[in-house]
Each structure stands twice: as structure tokens, then as C-alpha cells.
Design an enzyme around this catalytic site. Structure first.
Site, PDB file in Angstrom:
ATOM      1  N   ILE A 297       0.844  -1.197   0.000  1.00 34.93           N
ATOM      2  CA  ILE A 297       0.000   0.000   0.000  1.00 34.93           C
ATOM      3  C   ILE A 297       0.879   1.246   0.000  1.00 34.93           C
ATOM      4  O   ILE A 297       0.595   2.231  -0.663  1.00 34.93           O
ATOM      5  CB  ILE A 297      -0.917   0.041   1.250  1.00 34.93           C
ATOM      6  CG1 ILE A 297      -1.794  -1.206   1.356  1.00 34.93           C
ATOM      7  CG2 ILE A 297      -1.775   1.308   1.264  1.00 34.93           C
ATOM      8  CD1 ILE A 297      -2.520  -1.324   2.700  1.00 34.93           C
ATOM      9  N   SER A 298       1.953   1.180   0.778  1.00 33.22           N
ATOM     10  CA  SER A 298       2.778   2.372   0.922  1.00 33.22           C
ATOM     11  C   SER A 298       4.209   1.991   1.285  1.00 33.22           C
ATOM     12  O   SER A 298       4.433   1.039   2.029  1.00 33.22           O
ATOM     13  CB  SER A 298       2.156   3.244   2.015  1.00 33.22           C
ATOM     14  OG  SER A 298       3.111   4.042   2.641  1.00 33.22           O
TER      15      SER A 298
ATOM     16  N   LYS B 118      10.049   5.918   4.525  1.00 33.88           N
ATOM     17  CA  LYS B 118      11.391   5.865   5.102  1.00 33.88           C
ATOM     18  C   LYS B 118      11.439   4.941   6.317  1.00 33.88           C
ATOM     19  O   LYS B 118      12.421   4.287   6.582  1.00 33.88           O
ATOM     20  CB  LYS B 118      11.822   7.268   5.523  1.00 33.88           C
ATOM     21  CG  LYS B 118      12.804   7.876   4.548  1.00 33.88           C
ATOM     22  CD  LYS B 118      13.000   9.347   4.768  1.00 33.88           C
ATOM     23  CE  LYS B 118      13.736   9.656   6.054  1.00 33.88           C
ATOM     24  NZ  LYS B 118      13.940  11.091   6.246  1.00 33.88           N
ATOM     25  N   GLU B 119      10.334   4.938   7.060  1.00 34.32           N
ATOM     26  CA  GLU B 119      10.335   4.164   8.307  1.00 34.32           C
ATOM     27  C   GLU B 119       9.715   2.785   8.151  1.00 34.32           C
ATOM     28  O   GLU B 119      10.089   1.860   8.845  1.00 34.32           O
ATOM     29  CB  GLU B 119       9.532   4.912   9.384  1.00 34.32           C
ATOM     30  CG  GLU B 119      10.178   6.180   9.822  1.00 34.32           C
ATOM     31  CD  GLU B 119       9.147   7.273  10.025  1.00 34.32           C
ATOM     32  OE1 GLU B 119       8.054   6.961  10.507  1.00 34.32           O
ATOM     33  OE2 GLU B 119       9.446   8.426   9.689  1.00 34.32           O
TER      34      GLU B 119
ATOM     35  N   VAL C 244       3.768  -0.540   4.264  1.00 31.45           N
ATOM     36  CA  VAL C 244       2.469  -1.058   4.688  1.00 31.45           C
ATOM     37  C   VAL C 244       1.923  -1.943   3.569  1.00 31.45           C
ATOM     38  O   VAL C 244       1.932  -1.552   2.397  1.00 31.45           O
ATOM     39  CB  VAL C 244       1.482   0.090   5.022  1.00 31.45           C
ATOM     40  CG1 VAL C 244       0.129  -0.470   5.462  1.00 31.45           C
ATOM     41  CG2 VAL C 244       2.049   0.998   6.107  1.00 31.45           C
TER      42      VAL C 244
ATOM     43  N   GLU D 151      -6.297  -3.729  11.618  1.00 29.96           N
ATOM     44  CA  GLU D 151      -7.489  -3.653  10.767  1.00 29.96           C
ATOM     45  C   GLU D 151      -7.165  -2.826   9.518  1.00 29.96           C
ATOM     46  O   GLU D 151      -6.496  -1.786   9.621  1.00 29.96           O
ATOM     47  CB  GLU D 151      -8.596  -2.973  11.584  1.00 29.96           C
ATOM     48  CG  GLU D 151      -9.872  -2.704  10.839  1.00 29.96           C
ATOM     49  CD  GLU D 151     -10.823  -1.809  11.628  1.00 29.96           C
ATOM     50  OE1 GLU D 151     -11.916  -1.540  11.130  1.00 29.96           O
ATOM     51  OE2 GLU D 151     -10.466  -1.371  12.744  1.00 29.96           O
TER      52      GLU D 151
ATOM     53  N   ASP E 129       2.212  13.579  15.619  1.00 30.86           N
ATOM     54  CA  ASP E 129       2.427  13.768  14.173  1.00 30.86           C
ATOM     55  C   ASP E 129       1.067  13.810  13.482  1.00 30.86           C
ATOM     56  O   ASP E 129       0.873  13.251  12.405  1.00 30.86           O
ATOM     57  CB  ASP E 129       3.282  12.622  13.617  1.00 30.86           C
ATOM     58  CG  ASP E 129       3.741  12.868  12.175  1.00 30.86           C
ATOM     59  OD1 ASP E 129       3.663  14.029  11.704  1.00 30.86           O
ATOM     60  OD2 ASP E 129       4.155  11.906  11.507  1.00 30.86           O
TER      61      ASP E 129
ATOM     62  N   ASP F 223      -0.989   5.981  12.126  1.00 33.21           N
ATOM     63  CA  ASP F 223       0.421   6.310  12.326  1.00 33.21           C
ATOM     64  C   ASP F 223       0.677   6.864  13.731  1.00 33.21           C
ATOM     65  O   ASP F 223       1.100   8.016  13.883  1.00 33.21           O
ATOM     66  CB  ASP F 223       0.844   7.332  11.249  1.00 33.21           C
ATOM     67  CG  ASP F 223       2.331   7.289  10.971  1.00 33.21           C
ATOM     68  OD1 ASP F 223       3.023   6.474  11.597  1.00 33.21           O
ATOM     69  OD2 ASP F 223       2.790   8.083  10.126  1.00 33.21           O
TER      70      ASP F 223
HETATM   71  N1  LIG Z   1      -4.810   0.422   8.722  1.00 33.54           N
HETATM   72  C1  LIG Z   1      -4.640   0.913   7.500  1.00 33.54           C
HETATM   73  N2  LIG Z   1      -5.580   0.716   6.543  1.00 33.54           N
HETATM   74  C2  LIG Z   1      -5.405   1.203   5.288  1.00 33.54           C
HETATM   75  N3  LIG Z   1      -4.315   1.907   4.902  1.00 33.54           N
HETATM   76  C3  LIG Z   1      -3.356   2.139   5.816  1.00 33.54           C
HETATM   77  C4  LIG Z   1      -3.453   1.664   7.156  1.00 33.54           C
HETATM   78  N4  LIG Z   1      -2.356   2.051   7.830  1.00 33.54           N
HETATM   79  C5  LIG Z   1      -1.602   2.729   6.954  1.00 33.54           C
HETATM   80  N5  LIG Z   1      -2.177   2.796   5.734  1.00 33.54           N
HETATM   81  C6  LIG Z   1      -1.658   3.448   4.519  1.00 33.54           C
HETATM   82  O1  LIG Z   1      -0.236   3.406   4.557  1.00 33.54           O
HETATM   83  C7  LIG Z   1       0.293   4.731   4.582  1.00 33.54           C
HETATM   84  C8  LIG Z   1       1.497   4.794   5.506  1.00 33.54           C
HETATM   85  O2  LIG Z   1       1.106   4.415   6.814  1.00 33.54           O
HETATM   86  P1  LIG Z   1       1.638   5.177   8.098  1.00 33.54           P
HETATM   87  O3  LIG Z   1       1.294   6.612   7.976  1.00 33.54           O
HETATM   88  O4  LIG Z   1       1.159   4.434   9.292  1.00 33.54           O
HETATM   89  O5  LIG Z   1       3.187   4.919   7.953  1.00 33.54           O
HETATM   90  P2  LIG Z   1       4.401   5.950   8.132  1.00 33.54           P
HETATM   91  O6  LIG Z   1       4.955   5.761   9.473  1.00 33.54           O
HETATM   92  O7  LIG Z   1       3.979   7.324   7.745  1.00 33.54           O
HETATM   93  O8  LIG Z   1       5.434   5.373   7.190  1.00 33.54           O
HETATM   94  P3  LIG Z   1       6.473   6.233   6.390  1.00 33.54           P
HETATM   95  O9  LIG Z   1       6.536   7.600   6.949  1.00 33.54           O
HETATM   96  O10 LIG Z   1       7.711   5.461   6.568  1.00 33.54           O
HETATM   97  O11 LIG Z   1       5.850   6.191   5.038  1.00 33.54           O
HETATM   98  C9  LIG Z   1      -0.863   5.618   5.021  1.00 33.54           C
HETATM   99  O12 LIG Z   1      -0.756   6.921   4.513  1.00 33.54           O
HETATM  100  C10 LIG Z   1      -2.067   4.900   4.447  1.00 33.54           C
HETATM  101  O13 LIG Z   1      -2.247   5.246   3.102  1.00 33.54           O
HETATM  102 MG   LIG Z   2       2.242   8.486   7.974  1.00 33.54          MG
END
Ligand SMILES: Nc1ncnc2c1ncn2[C@@H]1O[C@H](COP(=O)(O)OP(=O)(O)OP(=O)(O)O)[C@@H](O)[C@H]1O
Ligand SMILES: [Mg+2]
Length: 265
Positions: free
Chosen positions: A62-63, A66-67, A70, A152, A198, A215
Site C-alpha cells: 500500500i505504501s 522511510k520508516e 504497509v 485492521e 504527528d 500512524d
Molecule cells: N490500517 C490501515 N488501513 C489502510 N491503509 C493504511 C493503514 N495504515 C496505513 N495505511 C496506509 O499506509 C500509509 C502509511 O502508513 P503510516 O502513515 O502508518 O506509515 P508511516 O509511518 O507514515 O510510514 P512512512 O513515513 O515510513 O511512510 C498511510 O498513509 C495509508 O495510506
Molecule cells: Mg504516515
């Protein structure tokens, strides 16, 4: 009178470093590439989770950030899942420590990159659980193991994820949506005793007319030294976002919202 961010002298440098990090993080999030591989340890753990039947099938990414990456997966009975896998990267542990040290829930964090990232992942699981218990709308956490978090999935059953608030062009009732999010921030502080740290339109999903906060790994206890600064920053980001849709007369100031929460603390 409660001091606001500008005249707050505590940990100015830390806050400055943090602002820089947020900026690059946002950029990465915006240009998130699809891809990424698992390291050896993650693969072993993923197999264990797969063998236990918690995850039945990995479908796609999905994504990629850097950290963490998903992924969309199916669990038992074809339940859609979001699987967040933190990267074991020493670059990330430096700033992560600022959000762990000083949080009374995490006294022993270890020194190795692995240990710190594992604590970080467990922290996101604990924060999600703590928020959920106090009626904050977040994805239900299902499992955390080392650097893997299963939760979820918010989106359609075919794996198409919910949009982020940032990608929504129109809100039917922006004042109501703003008040809902301010109420979530307040509940998070007063009931769950946490500050997101954040919160912005990048970390709020919008699905079927509802906002869902995501997040939450960096969320800190309200007893963390920087909690008031992070709280003001969260309020500021949320008000900035909604002010694009709402007449300025109807948008409260950061100070107003902050003081209202503090008055009830
Ligand atoms: N539970 C979820 N259901 C659907 N999509 C999700 C879910 N959790 C995260 N995502 C998707 O994944 C993306 C990144 O998730 P998240 O913001 O938790 O990670 P992050 O810590 O910002 O990672 P990074 O900064 O390394 O990209 C979100 O913007 C969203 O699009
Ligand atoms: Mg995020």
C-alpha cells in the site's frame, strides 16, 4: 497563562530537528514508491505469522516510506488486514529515541537498532490499543511481533485503501469534521493520556464519511517533557488543514483549543 510553542524554551533544538524530519517525512510520503524487500529476520517472523494462520495471503504493497512499508493482506476467513513492517534502519533510531525516552511506559529500550525498532513497533501497538479503549477512532490493532504490526485494514475489501484527508477535495460539513477531530485530540489527552505527535491530514484517513487516525507510533504519554509542544503542533496542523474549508471566523485559535484541554486536565 499557559505558554505557547513560541515562548517555550524547553528542548528548542529537539523541536527544530523534529520539524526538519517532519518536512522530509512528508516529502517521502508524498512520493512514496511502491516496492521494497524484506530483510532476513523479518522474513523469518513473517513466515511464523503466516504459519500460525494469522495472515493467510500477502496481496500487495500500500505504501513504502522511510520508516515502514504497509502491505495489504488477507487473514483468517479472508479478513482484510494492513501489515506495517518497520525498516531496521539505524538512521531512524536517533529521532525515535526522543519519543521513547521520557515515556514512563518504556523504561528499558535497549541500544541496538533492532531493539529500538522493536520497541517502536510495540509502542504503536500499545498506543493503538490505549486509544481504542478510550473511543479514539483508529484501526484495531491485532498483533505486534518484533518489527511487524498487524491491524485492521481501512478501505475496500479488494485492497483499495481509504484516502488520506489530504487527498479529499471536498468535505460536506467541514465545521463538524473539524470539531470531531478537535474532540479526538482532547479525548486522546484527557482520557487516553496520550498526544499523537504527528497529527495532520497525512495521518488521518477518510473512509465512508468518517475520519480515522493512523500512524501513532510516535504518540507519547502526556507526562513526556515535550507533550505540550507536540499537542500544540497537532492542534495547529489540524486547524491549518480545516481553515482551507472554513471561514476564519469559525476557526478557533491554537491557544483557545490548547487552553480548553488544559483546563479540563
Ligand atoms: N490500517 C490501515 N488501513 C489502510 N491503509 C493504511 C493503514 N495504515 C496505513 N495505511 C496506509 O499506509 C500509509 C502509511 O502508513 P503510516 O502513515 O502508518 O506509515 P508511516 O509511518 O507514515 O510510514 P512512512 O513515513 O515510513 O511512510 C498511510 O498513509 C495509508 O495510506
Ligand atoms: Mg504516515
Amino acid at each position: 497563562m499557559i505558554k505557547l510553542e513560541d515562548d517555550n524554551k524547553i528542548n528548542r533544538l529537539e523541536v527544530k530537528q523534529d520539524k526538519r524530519r517532519m518536512k522530509t517525512k512528508r516529502k517521502t510520503e508524498e512520493h512514496a514508491a511502491v516496492g521494497g524487500v524484506f530483510d532476513k529476520f523479518t522474513l523469518v517472523n513473517l513466515n511464523k505469522i503466516l504459519n500460525k494462520g494469522i495472515i493467510k495471503e500477502f496481496v500487495g504493497i500500500i505504501s513504502s516510506g522511510k520508516e515502514a512499508n504497509v502491505y495489504f493482506a488477507f487473514g483468517e476467513d479472508d479478513v482484510p488486514l494492513a501489515v506495517k513492517i518497520y525498516k531496521i534502519d539505524p538512521q531512524n533510531t536517533k529521532w525515535m529515541k526522543n519519543y521513547i525516552i521520557g515515556d514512563p511506559r518504556f523504561k528499558k529500550i535497549g541500544t541496538s537498532t533492532h531493539k529500538i525498532i522493536y520497541t517502536w513497533c510495540k509502542k504503536e501497538f500499545k498506543n493503538l490499543s490505549q486509544m481504542k479503549r478510550h473511543d479514539i477512532i483508529v484501526p484495531t490493532p491485532l498483533l505486534s511481533r518484533d518489527n511487524i504490526l498487524v491491524m485492521e485494514f481501512i478501505g475496500k475489501n479488494n485492497g483499495s485503501p481509504a484516502k488520506r484527508l489530504k487527498d479529499i477535495d471536498e468535505l460536506v460539513n467541514p465545521i463538524e469534521e473539524m470539531n470531531f477531530m478537535l474532540d479526538q485530540i482532547s479525548k486522546m489527552y484527557l482520557n487516553a493520556h496520550l498526544v499523537h505527535g504527528d497529527l495532520s491530514e497525512f495521518n488521518i484517513l477518510y473512509y465512508e464519511g468518517k475520519q480515522i487516525i493512523i500512524d501513532v507510533s510516535q504518540a507519547v504519554s502526556i507526562y513526556h517533557i515535550n507533550a505540550p509542544v507536540y499537542l500544540q503542533r497537532d492542534i495547529k496542523n489540524v486547524l491549518n488543514y480545516f481553515s482551507k474549508f472554513i471561514d476564519s471566523d469559525n476557526v478557533p485559535s491554537v491557544q483557545e483549543v490548547f487552553e480548553k484541554i488544559m483546563k479540563n486536565a
